[in-house]
Scaffold this active site. Sequence first.
Site, mmCIF file in Angstrom:
data_model
loop_
_atom_site.group_PDB
_atom_site.id
_atom_site.type_symbol
_atom_site.label_atom_id
_atom_site.label_comp_id
_atom_site.label_asym_id
_atom_site.label_seq_id
_atom_site.Cartn_x
_atom_site.Cartn_y
_atom_site.Cartn_z
ATOM 1 N N ARG A 141 -3.477 10.869 5.918
ATOM 2 C CA ARG A 141 -2.429 11.847 5.639
ATOM 3 C C ARG A 141 -2.938 12.894 4.655
ATOM 4 N NH1 ARG A 141 1.015 8.650 4.085
ATOM 5 N NH2 ARG A 141 1.719 8.052 6.130
ATOM 6 N N ASP B 217 3.557 12.039 11.698
ATOM 7 C CA ASP B 217 3.654 10.782 12.432
ATOM 8 C C ASP B 217 2.307 10.118 12.269
ATOM 9 O OD1 ASP B 217 5.145 8.927 13.973
ATOM 10 O OD2 ASP B 217 3.949 9.451 15.725
ATOM 11 N N LYS C 181 -6.564 7.279 -3.010
ATOM 12 C CA LYS C 181 -6.066 7.257 -1.637
ATOM 13 C C LYS C 181 -5.823 8.678 -1.119
ATOM 14 C CE LYS C 181 -2.522 5.236 1.260
ATOM 15 N NZ LYS C 181 -1.179 4.656 1.322
ATOM 16 N N ALA D 239 9.990 7.826 -0.116
ATOM 17 C CA ALA D 239 9.725 8.412 -1.436
ATOM 18 C C ALA D 239 8.227 8.510 -1.711
ATOM 19 C CB ALA D 239 10.407 7.575 -2.516
#
Length: 202
Positions: free
Chosen positions: A186, A74, A180, A12
Amino acid sequence: MTRRVLLASRNAKKLTELRRILADAGVAGLEIVGLDDVPEYPEAPETGATFEENALAKARDGARATRLPCIADDSGIAVDALNGMPGVLSARWAGRHGDDAANNTLLLAQLSDTPDERRGASFVSACALVIPAGAEIVVRGEWPGTLAREPQGDGGFGYDPLFHPDGGQLSAAQLTPAEKDGASHRGRALAQLLPALAALAG
């Protein structure tokens, strides 16, 4: 018309992160759904030697099974003193997939004799976007830093409590989600997919 895009994850926090990055970039017209929102399909095991191979395999599976554009990532941590490990094994470093506490404990034990100046590490994320009968895009983001000697903070997930980004005083687990997103591996990888996602949104 809103176009559905599959993020091949049940995490989530990853779904929230991608939705937030798209919103902050002003990309509208896409509905990001996760694996729990589509009919179940067989997922190939993560057997690739690189983050890129695993991300692309997951995105291809999702696009093939659902006929939706599919994003997969990944990611993991590459520790200098361990020659880049845990790497693609990050999620199951201690033996059981996704046991963050056990993974962190094992990593700290492996680095117990490593001096502070040799505790460099980078979070790495490979993100793949596969559009059915269309393009395949694979991008990579890295977030360099060092590893602390004990966990700090209770935000984030994975190795966030151990990781101190270069130039910062706080661990990744002590940063706000917005802080972040702007810096993370990411976030850096997904930002490279924004032009393709904006094109999908029309």
